[in-house]
Design an enzyme around this catalytic site. Structure first.
Site, short mmCIF file in Angstrom:
data_model
loop_
_atom_site.label_atom_id
_atom_site.label_comp_id
_atom_site.label_asym_id
_atom_site.label_seq_id
_atom_site.Cartn_x
_atom_site.Cartn_y
_atom_site.Cartn_z
N LYS A 14 38.43 33.66 41.47
CA LYS A 14 37.11 33.74 40.86
C LYS A 14 36.82 32.71 39.97
O LYS A 14 37.75 32.41 39.05
CB LYS A 14 36.59 34.99 40.41
N ASP A 140 37.61 42.93 35.23
CA ASP A 140 37.55 41.84 36.49
C ASP A 140 37.76 42.57 37.97
O ASP A 140 37.42 41.84 38.86
CB ASP A 140 38.38 40.58 36.21
#
EC number: 2.7.1.148
Length: 275
Positions: A14, A140
């Site tokens: 990401k 995350d």
């Protein structure tokens, strides 16, 4: 439970399109705002469930000992939360996402592990139902369980689906190890309680990474080199990876050829969905 054929899963990287730090919470985490999108840079995890009641994790690179490994922690949290006992599984991790880069490789592997366990033991469970569990593993991890580009608040577990116009991304990573704890406690980190509206489109004038000031103060020479390459390079997470977005692949290829320092680099595409 009988052995099954090994099943492969991809575990994607990401980037944070911006990262705004608000304040520290009593639990030690920080409230934040960010916009996540994914990259077609990915690890491969192969799961072979069996009757051994043992958890074995191997990789093509050196990985943390079991008790410190996020994949192992994900298995134990899954067991505790859903009362699934006697898990036996061999996990092979083929790493392509660089570690310590701000690309979420470890968190992505943990999320992929939760999804593989769900698929095998509790297929009726949705990804969204696992987000509270994912948040216990790290800030995350929820976005990788969610699996869609999203605006995030809280510590990263409050997610609003928000697509990002697909682009190419040039990633560059210096050989610098970042201490996340050091960056969060740095005097150069400016925290602000002013919220950014999630209804905004991508606006570079207000959407930046609050940790960039910390990085620039600590590594001024690399920061100057980066700005000379292109002033629109942005840091993801707490670094040390930076990215430049463009719809023009040729532009990024030309820029990559100009880089004359020993930096790791990748040319990838952004993705709005990984499941």
């Amino acid at each position: 439970m009988a052995n099954i054929k090994a099943k492969k899963y991809y575990s994607y990287a990401k980037i944070n399109l911006f990262l705004h730090i608000l304040n520290k919470r009593p639990d030690g985490y920080h409230n934040l705002q960010t916009w996540f999108t994914f990259l077609d840079l990915k690890d491969q995890l192969t799961f072979s469930f069996n009757n051994s009641r043992e958890i074995n994790i191997s990789s093509n690179i050196s990985i943390a000992a079991k008790q410190d490994n996020l994949v192992y922690k994900a298995i134990k949290k899954f067991q505790q939360s859903y009362r699934v006992q006697d898990i036996g599984v061999d996990i092979e991790i083929k790493k392509n996402i660089p570690m310590g880069a701000g690309l979420g490789g470890g968190s992505s592997n943990a999320a992929t592990t939760l999804i593989a366990l769900r698929d095998y033991y509790l297929p009726q469970l949705s990804n969204e139902e696992m987000i509270p569990l994912a948040a216990k593993l790290g800030a995350d991890v929820p976005i990788f369980v969610y699996g869609k580009s999203a605006w995030a608040e809280g510590i990263g577990e409050i997610l609003y689906h928000k697509d990002f116009s697909p682009q190419y991304a040039l990633l560059i990573k210096p050989d610098i190890h970042i201490s996340t704890k050091e960056f969060f406690t740095s005097e150069d980190l400016i925290k602000s309680s002013v919220l950014i509206s999630k209804d905004l489109g991508f606006d570079k004038s207000i959407m930046h990474n609050d940790f960039e000031n910390v990085f620039y103060a600590k590594y001024p020479e690399f920061s100057q080199y980066l700005k000379e390459l292109d002033s629109d390079f942005r840091m993801t997470g707490t670094g040390s990876c930076f990215y430049l977005l463009s719809a023009d692949k040729n532009k990024l290829e030309q820029l990559a050829r100009k880089i004359n320092k020993p930096l790791d680099k990748w040319l990838v595409k952004t993705l709005n969905y990984v499941y």
